[in-house]
Design a protein around this motif. Structure first.
Motif, PDB file in Angstrom:
ATOM      1  N   ALA A  99       0.875  -1.181   0.000  1.00  0.00           N
ATOM      2  CA  ALA A  99       0.000   0.000   0.000  1.00  0.00           C
ATOM      3  C   ALA A  99       0.902   1.216   0.000  1.00  0.00           C
ATOM      4  O   ALA A  99       1.884   1.276   0.761  1.00  0.00           O
ATOM      5  N   LEU A 100       0.598   2.189  -0.860  1.00  0.00           N
ATOM      6  CA  LEU A 100       1.441   3.368  -0.953  1.00  0.00           C
ATOM      7  C   LEU A 100       0.601   4.618  -1.188  1.00  0.00           C
ATOM      8  O   LEU A 100      -0.535   4.551  -1.639  1.00  0.00           O
ATOM      9  N   LYS A 101       1.217   5.751  -0.872  1.00  0.00           N
ATOM     10  CA  LYS A 101       0.595   7.057  -1.073  1.00  0.00           C
ATOM     11  C   LYS A 101       1.638   8.020  -1.598  1.00  0.00           C
ATOM     12  O   LYS A 101       2.691   8.229  -0.983  1.00  0.00           O
ATOM     13  N   MET A 102       1.394   8.598  -2.785  1.00  0.00           N
ATOM     14  CA  MET A 102       2.230   9.666  -3.320  1.00  0.00           C
ATOM     15  C   MET A 102       1.795  10.975  -2.662  1.00  0.00           C
ATOM     16  O   MET A 102       0.621  11.353  -2.744  1.00  0.00           O
ATOM     17  N   LEU A 103       2.724  11.637  -2.003  1.00  0.00           N
ATOM     18  CA  LEU A 103       2.371  12.808  -1.211  1.00  0.00           C
ATOM     19  C   LEU A 103       1.795  13.933  -2.053  1.00  0.00           C
ATOM     20  O   LEU A 103       0.917  14.678  -1.605  1.00  0.00           O
ATOM     21  N   ASP A 104       2.259  14.067  -3.305  1.00  0.00           N
ATOM     22  CA  ASP A 104       1.759  15.147  -4.161  1.00  0.00           C
ATOM     23  C   ASP A 104       0.460  14.786  -4.863  1.00  0.00           C
ATOM     24  O   ASP A 104      -0.104  15.588  -5.609  1.00  0.00           O
ATOM     25  N   GLY A 105      -0.022  13.566  -4.662  1.00  0.00           N
ATOM     26  CA  GLY A 105      -1.293  13.156  -5.258  1.00  0.00           C
ATOM     27  C   GLY A 105      -1.208  12.681  -6.687  1.00  0.00           C
ATOM     28  O   GLY A 105      -2.221  12.305  -7.270  1.00  0.00           O
ATOM     29  N   ALA A 106      -0.004  12.667  -7.272  1.00  0.00           N
ATOM     30  CA  ALA A 106       0.136  12.256  -8.668  1.00  0.00           C
ATOM     31  C   ALA A 106       0.144  10.737  -8.784  1.00  0.00           C
ATOM     32  O   ALA A 106       0.920  10.073  -8.100  1.00  0.00           O
ATOM     33  N   PRO A 107      -0.693  10.157  -9.661  1.00  0.00           N
ATOM     34  CA  PRO A 107      -0.780   8.704  -9.754  1.00  0.00           C
ATOM     35  C   PRO A 107       0.116   8.077 -10.811  1.00  0.00           C
ATOM     36  O   PRO A 107       0.161   6.851 -10.918  1.00  0.00           O
ATOM     37  N   ARG A 108       0.839   8.872 -11.603  1.00  0.00           N
ATOM     38  CA  ARG A 108       1.458   8.326 -12.812  1.00  0.00           C
ATOM     39  C   ARG A 108       2.510   7.253 -12.545  1.00  0.00           C
ATOM     40  O   ARG A 108       2.772   6.419 -13.415  1.00  0.00           O
ATOM     41  N   ALA A 109       3.121   7.257 -11.359  1.00  0.00           N
ATOM     42  CA  ALA A 109       4.140   6.248 -11.064  1.00  0.00           C
ATOM     43  C   ALA A 109       3.663   5.186 -10.088  1.00  0.00           C
ATOM     44  O   ALA A 109       4.406   4.252  -9.780  1.00  0.00           O
ATOM     45  N   SER A 110       2.431   5.295  -9.606  1.00  0.00           N
ATOM     46  CA  SER A 110       1.974   4.428  -8.511  1.00  0.00           C
ATOM     47  C   SER A 110       2.025   2.950  -8.869  1.00  0.00           C
ATOM     48  O   SER A 110       2.463   2.114  -8.066  1.00  0.00           O
ATOM     49  N   THR A 111       1.575   2.587 -10.060  1.00  0.00           N
ATOM     50  CA  THR A 111       1.494   1.178 -10.436  1.00  0.00           C
ATOM     51  C   THR A 111       2.868   0.547 -10.555  1.00  0.00           C
ATOM     52  O   THR A 111       3.105  -0.551 -10.035  1.00  0.00           O
ATOM     53  N   ILE A 112       3.800   1.212 -11.212  1.00  0.00           N
ATOM     54  CA  ILE A 112       5.127   0.626 -11.388  1.00  0.00           C
ATOM     55  C   ILE A 112       5.882   0.586 -10.072  1.00  0.00           C
ATOM     56  O   ILE A 112       6.643  -0.364  -9.807  1.00  0.00           O
ATOM     57  N   VAL A 113       5.677   1.567  -9.212  1.00  0.00           N
ATOM     58  CA  VAL A 113       6.326   1.541  -7.898  1.00  0.00           C
ATOM     59  C   VAL A 113       5.781   0.386  -7.063  1.00  0.00           C
ATOM     60  O   VAL A 113       6.533  -0.351  -6.425  1.00  0.00           O
ATOM     61  N   ALA A 114       4.465   0.205  -7.067  1.00  0.00           N
ATOM     62  CA  ALA A 114       3.864  -0.897  -6.313  1.00  0.00           C
ATOM     63  C   ALA A 114       4.390  -2.242  -6.796  1.00  0.00           C
ATOM     64  O   ALA A 114       4.757  -3.114  -5.992  1.00  0.00           O
ATOM     65  N   ALA A 115       4.439  -2.439  -8.112  1.00  0.00           N
ATOM     66  CA  ALA A 115       4.928  -3.703  -8.662  1.00  0.00           C
ATOM     67  C   ALA A 115       6.403  -3.923  -8.324  1.00  0.00           C
ATOM     68  O   ALA A 115       6.824  -5.046  -8.018  1.00  0.00           O
ATOM     69  N   THR A 116       7.187  -2.859  -8.367  1.00  0.00           N
ATOM     70  CA  THR A 116       8.614  -2.954  -8.024  1.00  0.00           C
ATOM     71  C   THR A 116       8.798  -3.373  -6.573  1.00  0.00           C
ATOM     72  O   THR A 116       9.637  -4.222  -6.246  1.00  0.00           O
ATOM     73  N   LEU A 117       7.998  -2.792  -5.678  1.00  0.00           N
ATOM     74  CA  LEU A 117       8.075  -3.155  -4.267  1.00  0.00           C
ATOM     75  C   LEU A 117       7.680  -4.618  -4.046  1.00  0.00           C
ATOM     76  O   LEU A 117       8.290  -5.315  -3.225  1.00  0.00           O
ATOM     77  N   LEU A 118       6.665  -5.069  -4.769  1.00  0.00           N
ATOM     78  CA  LEU A 118       6.280  -6.475  -4.659  1.00  0.00           C
ATOM     79  C   LEU A 118       7.413  -7.385  -5.129  1.00  0.00           C
ATOM     80  O   LEU A 118       7.683  -8.431  -4.523  1.00  0.00           O
ATOM     81  N   ALA A 119       8.080  -6.996  -6.205  1.00  0.00           N
ATOM     82  CA  ALA A 119       9.185  -7.807  -6.725  1.00  0.00           C
ATOM     83  C   ALA A 119      10.332  -7.869  -5.727  1.00  0.00           C
ATOM     84  O   ALA A 119      10.934  -8.930  -5.515  1.00  0.00           O
ATOM     85  N   ARG A 120      10.628  -6.745  -5.101  1.00  0.00           N
ATOM     86  CA  ARG A 120      11.740  -6.732  -4.143  1.00  0.00           C
ATOM     87  C   ARG A 120      11.434  -7.567  -2.905  1.00  0.00           C
ATOM     88  O   ARG A 120      12.354  -8.004  -2.206  1.00  0.00           O
ATOM     89  N   ALA A 121      10.153  -7.795  -2.654  1.00  0.00           N
ATOM     90  CA  ALA A 121       9.754  -8.625  -1.517  1.00  0.00           C
ATOM     91  C   ALA A 121       9.501 -10.071  -1.934  1.00  0.00           C
ATOM     92  O   ALA A 121       9.091 -10.890  -1.106  1.00  0.00           O
ATOM     93  N   GLY A 122       9.725 -10.400  -3.215  1.00  0.00           N
ATOM     94  CA  GLY A 122       9.577 -11.769  -3.686  1.00  0.00           C
ATOM     95  C   GLY A 122       8.200 -12.129  -4.199  1.00  0.00           C
ATOM     96  O   GLY A 122       7.953 -13.294  -4.532  1.00  0.00           O
ATOM     97  N   GLY A 123       7.304 -11.132  -4.305  1.00  0.00           N
ATOM     98  CA  GLY A 123       5.955 -11.419  -4.785  1.00  0.00           C
ATOM     99  C   GLY A 123       5.836 -11.497  -6.286  1.00  0.00           C
ATOM    100  O   GLY A 123       4.927 -12.145  -6.810  1.00  0.00           O
ATOM    101  N   LEU A 124       6.732 -10.826  -6.989  1.00  0.00           N
ATOM    102  CA  LEU A 124       6.803 -10.855  -8.446  1.00  0.00           C
ATOM    103  C   LEU A 124       8.263 -11.013  -8.827  1.00  0.00           C
ATOM    104  O   LEU A 124       9.154 -10.870  -7.980  1.00  0.00           O
TER     105      LEU A 124
END
Length: 331
Positions: free
Chosen positions: A274-299
């Protein structure tokens, strides 16, 4: 005032790079849970309150079904969607309403043009008008109305925070998140939205995303059915070519973006972010979430690259690709 996410709480989650020059930075916070639900990574202050916005919809949908709304397949998936208002989306919402003896006039969300450009252009050519059923939250509202009909609660005033439906939703939010609601605001669609910490939101989404539709517990069965419906009908959750739909199609994740840069995502193995961009911009949210999942072994990294290739992450200069929107140093 409740403690909300501040600049001092945030870390760099993403950057916009143009010709090797970092042009913009997106700061925020993120938390990652293991398949067992344990916190495995914190980035920034994940215990400050945020408004989940549409990332709360899976919790609201589960509450509507446990209150008695009988929805399956595309209808169930659309109950948790932020759809683009295509004819196909609108048709399913109308079916949800009709099967409950309801009409579009019962919807409490504001009328809107579809956000799908082709659908909007066609409506304009046909001298169409804005409509409540085209509003991106109309599936959620239709499910709320169906819950009221099933339970015998009045449909009038169903968006009032004191209405029995909204009280039930609040109870389910608290049960799934493990947190008491500290603040309630009104979302853009007119429905109450409850403030949670990113940790509480992640725990709630993890419980939904890892639930089985064969569980002996009703709440878990409902959550499992919801996740299965979304994965089987990814077009419902947003729309063709849109980030949530693309992520589900490419990775098999359960994901739900929210306004103001909120994102939740559950990998097939249960790893959750779960993440929140402080400036409210969504353009990077999906790739950041997927990257975090990969670093934790989920992807795996190849899956993240495949997703990145399908998302609008290119930075253009003179019509040519000169850069990229990518995860930042904070993760």
């Amino acid at each position: 005032m409740p403690e909300t996410l501040t600049v001092q709480d945030a870390v760099e989650l993403a950057v916009v790079e143009r010709n090797g020059f970092v042009e913009s930075r997106h700061a925020g916070a993120a938390v990652v849970l293991s398949p067992d639900g344990d916190i495995v990574a914190r980035h920034g202050n994940v215990d400050a309150l945020i408004l989940p916005r549409s990332s709360l919809k899976p919790l609201q949908a589960v509450a509507c079904i446990t209150a008695g709304a009988v929805l399956e397949g595309e209808q169930l998936a659309l109950s948790t969607a932020s759809h683009t208002g295509t004819d196909r989306h609108a048709s399913v919402v109308r079916d949800i309403l009709t099967e409950g003896g309801l009409t579009e006039d019962d919807l409490g969300c504001p009328p809107a043009w579809p956000s799908d450009s082709a659908t909007r252009d066609e409506l304009v050519r046909e001298h169409g008008q804005v409509a409540r059923v085209r509003m991106n939250c109309s599936g959620k509202h239709a499910a709320m109305l169906r819950a009221c009909v099933a339970t015998g609660w009045p449909t009038d005033g169903y968006l009032d925070p004191a209405h029995p439906l909204q009280s039930h939703i609040r109870d389910v939010v608290e049960r799934l998140s493990g947190e008491k609601v500290a603040h309630t605001a009104i979302d853009g669609c007119g429905a109450p939205v409850h403030a949670l910490t990113l940790t509480g939101l992640a725990r709630a989404i993890h419980r939904i995303g890892t639930a089985s539709d064969r569980s002996p517990f009703a709440l878990h069965r409902v959550a499992g059915s919801l996740v299965r419906a979304v994965r089987e009908h990814p077009w419902t959750i947003e729309g063709p070519g849109r980030p949530d739909t693309v992520a589900i199609e490419k990775l098999g994740v359960f994901t739900k973006g929210g306004a103001e840069g909120v994102m939740v995502m559950v990998a097939p193995n249960g790893t959750t972010v779960a993440l929140k961009m402080l400036d409210g911009a969504p353009r990077a949210s999906t790739i950041v979430a997927a990257t975090l999942l990969a670093r934790a072994g989920g992807l795996n990294d190849a899956e993240v690259r495949t997703l990145g290739d399908a998302l609008p992450l290119e930075v253009l200069g003179g019509g040519k690709n000169v850069g990229v929107i990518r995860p930042g140093a904070g993760i």
